[in-house]
Design a protein around this motif. Structure first.
Motif, PDB file in Angstrom:
ATOM      1  N   GLY A   1      49.739  51.337  40.608  1.00 21.55           N
ATOM      2  CA  GLY A   1      48.324  51.462  40.924  1.00 21.55           C
ATOM      3  C   GLY A   1      47.496  52.100  39.839  1.00 21.55           C
ATOM      4  N   TRP A   2      48.159  52.642  38.784  1.00 20.72           N
ATOM      5  CA  TRP A   2      47.447  53.392  37.761  1.00 20.72           C
ATOM      6  C   TRP A   2      46.514  54.424  38.414  1.00 20.72           C
ATOM      7  N   SER A   3      45.209  54.409  38.090  1.00 20.39           N
ATOM      8  CA  SER A   3      44.336  55.494  38.565  1.00 20.39           C
ATOM      9  C   SER A   3      44.000  55.420  40.053  1.00 20.39           C
TER      10      SER A   3
ATOM     11  N   GLY B   1      50.107  62.615  39.675  1.00 14.74           N
ATOM     12  CA  GLY B   1      49.165  62.210  40.715  1.00 14.74           C
ATOM     13  C   GLY B   1      47.884  61.621  40.176  1.00 14.74           C
ATOM     14  N   ALA B   2      47.894  61.225  38.911  1.00 16.38           N
ATOM     15  CA  ALA B   2      46.727  60.601  38.296  1.00 16.38           C
ATOM     16  C   ALA B   2      46.962  59.140  37.994  1.00 16.38           C
ATOM     17  N   SER B   3      48.233  58.746  37.796  1.00 20.15           N
ATOM     18  CA  SER B   3      48.493  57.436  37.210  1.00 20.15           C
ATOM     19  C   SER B   3      49.709  56.701  37.743  1.00 20.15           C
ATOM     20  N   TYR B   4      50.717  57.390  38.235  1.00 20.17           N
ATOM     21  CA  TYR B   4      52.020  56.759  38.404  1.00 20.17           C
ATOM     22  C   TYR B   4      52.485  56.721  39.853  1.00 20.17           C
ATOM     23  N   LEU B   5      51.814  55.899  40.654  1.00 17.45           N
ATOM     24  CA  LEU B   5      52.313  55.590  41.984  1.00 17.45           C
ATOM     25  C   LEU B   5      52.608  54.103  42.055  1.00 17.45           C
TER      26      LEU B   5
ATOM     27  N   VAL C   1      28.077  43.068  47.895  1.00 16.46           N
ATOM     28  CA  VAL C   1      29.061  43.975  48.487  1.00 16.46           C
ATOM     29  C   VAL C   1      28.389  44.761  49.612  1.00 16.46           C
ATOM     30  N   PRO C   2      28.990  44.788  50.804  1.00 15.43           N
ATOM     31  CA  PRO C   2      28.351  45.490  51.920  1.00 15.43           C
ATOM     32  C   PRO C   2      28.083  46.959  51.612  1.00 15.43           C
ATOM     33  N   GLU C   3      26.972  47.464  52.118  1.00 14.73           N
ATOM     34  CA  GLU C   3      26.621  48.863  51.929  1.00 14.73           C
ATOM     35  C   GLU C   3      27.709  49.759  52.506  1.00 14.73           C
ATOM     36  N   GLY C   4      28.000  50.834  51.790  1.00 15.19           N
ATOM     37  CA  GLY C   4      29.004  51.787  52.248  1.00 15.19           C
ATOM     38  C   GLY C   4      30.412  51.494  51.771  1.00 15.19           C
ATOM     39  N   THR C   5      30.596  50.388  51.050  1.00 14.88           N
ATOM     40  CA  THR C   5      31.914  50.063  50.495  1.00 14.88           C
ATOM     41  C   THR C   5      32.294  51.104  49.440  1.00 14.88           C
ATOM     42  N   TYR C   6      33.563  51.507  49.445  1.00 12.58           N
ATOM     43  CA  TYR C   6      34.045  52.378  48.378  1.00 12.58           C
ATOM     44  C   TYR C   6      35.386  51.856  47.887  1.00 12.58           C
ATOM     45  N   TRP C   7      35.805  52.355  46.716  1.00  9.67           N
ATOM     46  CA  TRP C   7      36.890  51.714  45.980  1.00  9.67           C
ATOM     47  C   TRP C   7      37.909  52.719  45.447  1.00  9.67           C
ATOM     48  N   LEU C   8      39.163  52.304  45.453  1.00 11.19           N
ATOM     49  CA  LEU C   8      40.174  52.862  44.573  1.00 11.19           C
ATOM     50  C   LEU C   8      40.214  51.934  43.365  1.00 11.19           C
ATOM     51  N   GLN C   9      40.259  52.505  42.165  1.00 11.64           N
ATOM     52  CA  GLN C   9      40.268  51.682  40.960  1.00 11.64           C
ATOM     53  C   GLN C   9      41.331  52.174  39.992  1.00 11.64           C
ATOM     54  N   GLY C  10      42.016  51.215  39.368  1.00  9.16           N
ATOM     55  CA  GLY C  10      43.034  51.559  38.391  1.00  9.16           C
ATOM     56  C   GLY C  10      42.998  50.647  37.187  1.00  9.16           C
ATOM     57  N   HIS C  11      43.584  51.101  36.126  1.00  8.87           N
ATOM     58  CA  HIS C  11      43.672  50.395  34.846  1.00  8.87           C
ATOM     59  C   HIS C  11      44.185  48.963  35.032  1.00  8.87           C
TER      60      HIS C  11
ATOM     61  N   VAL D   1      40.430  45.228  51.173  1.00 10.36           N
ATOM     62  CA  VAL D   1      40.855  44.165  50.260  1.00 10.36           C
ATOM     63  C   VAL D   1      41.604  44.795  49.087  1.00 10.36           C
ATOM     64  N   VAL D   2      42.880  44.460  48.974  1.00  6.57           N
ATOM     65  CA  VAL D   2      43.726  44.938  47.881  1.00  6.57           C
ATOM     66  C   VAL D   2      43.838  43.837  46.838  1.00  6.57           C
ATOM     67  N   ARG D   3      43.618  44.188  45.596  1.00  4.10           N
ATOM     68  CA  ARG D   3      43.804  43.229  44.500  1.00  4.10           C
ATOM     69  C   ARG D   3      44.540  43.941  43.365  1.00  4.10           C
ATOM     70  N   LEU D   4      45.750  43.465  43.042  1.00  6.68           N
ATOM     71  CA  LEU D   4      46.577  44.059  42.004  1.00  6.68           C
ATOM     72  C   LEU D   4      46.913  43.004  40.961  1.00  6.68           C
ATOM     73  N   GLY D   5      47.084  43.436  39.720  1.00  8.90           N
ATOM     74  CA  GLY D   5      47.402  42.467  38.685  1.00  8.90           C
ATOM     75  C   GLY D   5      47.525  43.085  37.316  1.00  8.90           C
ATOM     76  N   LEU D   6      47.560  42.228  36.311  1.00  2.32           N
ATOM     77  CA  LEU D   6      47.548  42.655  34.921  1.00  2.32           C
ATOM     78  C   LEU D   6      46.343  41.995  34.272  1.00  2.32           C
ATOM     79  N   THR D   7      45.205  42.685  34.348  1.00  6.66           N
ATOM     80  CA  THR D   7      43.924  42.103  33.963  1.00  6.66           C
ATOM     81  C   THR D   7      43.159  43.098  33.099  1.00  6.66           C
ATOM     82  N   PRO D   8      43.364  43.058  31.781  1.00  2.15           N
ATOM     83  CA  PRO D   8      42.685  44.010  30.897  1.00  2.15           C
ATOM     84  C   PRO D   8      41.163  43.963  31.056  1.00  2.15           C
ATOM     85  N   ALA D   9      40.522  45.093  30.803  1.00  2.00           N
ATOM     86  CA  ALA D   9      39.084  45.223  31.030  1.00  2.00           C
ATOM     87  C   ALA D   9      38.271  44.237  30.202  1.00  2.00           C
TER      88      ALA D   9
END
Length: 458
Positions: free
Chosen positions: A192-194, A336-340, A407-417, A432-440
């Protein structure tokens, strides 16, 4: 001809001397950038092998070398499955770094070569029952929506994005759709990175709920007692408003890359940073801050072995996150910042847990009001970041951009590298979970997928 021969002989000698000097330099004084690269390669390969069960050479080629710095193509790995080690080095012999697998703790880098120290930090391997055949979230069985419109959205590669490895959609507490990239499945633990930062804050919240820690606590580290840092609170750290220096540039040897790949005690390194702004007045996104938070809640638990087992006992097991592994550094501080690592189903469980205000199966796990605090805007961030390490806007957005994207009002996010996100939409009971290898640099925005799903689901 004789002059030319002498010149060529002199030139060859100069080349030999230069090459010898370069070899000695790389062997004795390897540049920090190369050691960071070796640490990154060893760590990513080790975790994906021993936690996720993936092929190490594929991980090196696809995860490490393809999207990263061109220098990473010149790193080789040496894997010893029996010993649980992965070593990486530049041109096979230089600037080496090593990662070691530990039961229950994934992989840890040993940047100072002190493997014996790693052996002293162990967590008990969790013995978890096999998942039931019940419907998610109690089991792993999924009954997908039969709506072709939903299937069409998840089959749209433009919406799911390049490098997609998993998409899971939860509506009203049930998984209604999911997709996986080639070589990945619902059983694959993914980094999950961050996004780990948000989980770390939730773990801290359980410690607060147990009365062992308070958000207004000051005097957090002994070395801060003699200066203004003594006034930094847990809440200041969580909101990324501590005023501490921290360079989060991943493209070079910076505070974050040095901490993750060269420092055996990451919390000690992060806590050594000076104050460069008034406390509470400047937002500075900092992976070091989250590492310090992990060290602080671990200290509050007291017993080191108990603190290493605590995430599983306090959060992962109650939520049924059987796959979740939070890794630790060499010293025993949980990253607890990067490696879960966790499966997409388990990342969805955590998102649903936040949606349910920290309650699971009728049991309150987080203190009442804690999730609301996490979502409350950090003033210094301009309203894009919450006080509990969640993002109030999607990747790349600034305040108000999310609404403009549908995006509906009040939506919040977990975001990772590299494109890891969990979007939580309270108004629509949607995760909605979206995981992958997608450089910025690919500029993928999961907001479009989330907005389309929110519109299509009743």
């Amino acid at each position: 001809m004789r002059i030319m021969a002498k010149f060529l002989k002199w030139l060859l000698g100069l080349v030999v001397v230069a090459v010898a000097a370069l070899v000695v330099w790389l062997a004795v004084f390897p540049p920090a950038l190369l050691r960071v690269g070796a640490g990154y390669a060893a760590k990513i390969v080790c975790s994906n092998l021993f936690v996720a069960g993936r092929d190490p050479q594929e991980v090196l080629r696809v995860d490490v070398q393809a999207p990263g710095n061109p220098l990473l193509k010149f790193f080789d790995i040496d894997v010893d499955k029996n010993a649980g080690t992965v070593k990486a080095a530049f041109l096979r012999y230089f600037a080496g770094n090593e990662a070691i697998a530990r039961p229950g703790l994934g992989c840890s880098l040993v940047p100072d070569g002190d493997a014996a120290r790693v052996d002293k930090v162990m967590a008990e391997e969790a013995v978890r029952p096999a998942p039931s055949d019940g419907l998610w979230p109690d089991g792993e069985r999924v009954e997908p929506s039969q709506d072709p419109a939903i299937a069409g959205l998840l089959d749209d590669a433009d919406l799911t994005g390049p490098g997609m490895r998993a998409v899971v959609v939860v509506k009203d507490g049930r998984i209604v759709a999911e997709r996986y990239g080639d070589g990945f499945s619902a059983a694959t633990p993914l980094l999950g990175w961050s996004m780990t930062k948000t989980v770390n804050v939730a773990i801290l919240g359980t410690v607060v709920g147990a009365g062992k820690l308070s958000l207004d606590r000051k005097g957090l580290f002994p070395d801060w007692s003699g200066d203004e840092r003594k006034d930094i609170t847990i809440a200041d750290l969580m909101a990324m408003e501590s005023g501490l220096a921290f360079n989060e540039d991943y493209g070079t040897v910076s505070d974050v890359t040095r901490m993750l790949y060269l420092e055996p005690d990451m919390a000690k390194f992060a806590a050594s940073k000076p104050l460069v702004a008034k406390i509470g007045e400047k937002f500075t996104y900092s992976t070091g801050t989250s590492i310090m938070l992990a060290r602080l809640w671990q200290n509050a638990i007291g017993d080191e072995a108990a603190s290493l087992a605590y995430p599983r006992e306090a959060l992962f097991d109650p939520l049924g996150m059987r796959s979740a592994v939070m890794e630790a550094d060499e010293s025993g501080t949980l990253a607890g910042a990067s490696y879960l690592y966790a499966t997409a189903h388990d990342w969805a469980r955590f998102g649903q847990f936040l949606l349910q205000d920290g309650v699971w199966n009728g049991n309150r796990i987080l203190p009442e009001g804690f999730v609301a605090m996490m979502r409350a805007p950090s003033a210094a961030s301009g309203g894009v970041y919450g006080k509990g390490e969640v993002w109030l806007e999607g990747p790349g957005d600034r305040k108000g951009d999310g609404a403009a994207r549908g995006v509906p009002e009040g939506t919040y996010w977990l975001q990772g590298h590299d494109g890891q996100t969990v979007g939580v939409v309270p108004s629509r009971h949607l995760v909605v979970v979206r995981l992958g290898l997608t450089p910025a640099w690919l500029d993928y925005r999961p907001q479009r997928l989330l907005a389309a799903l929110a519109k299509a689901l009743p």
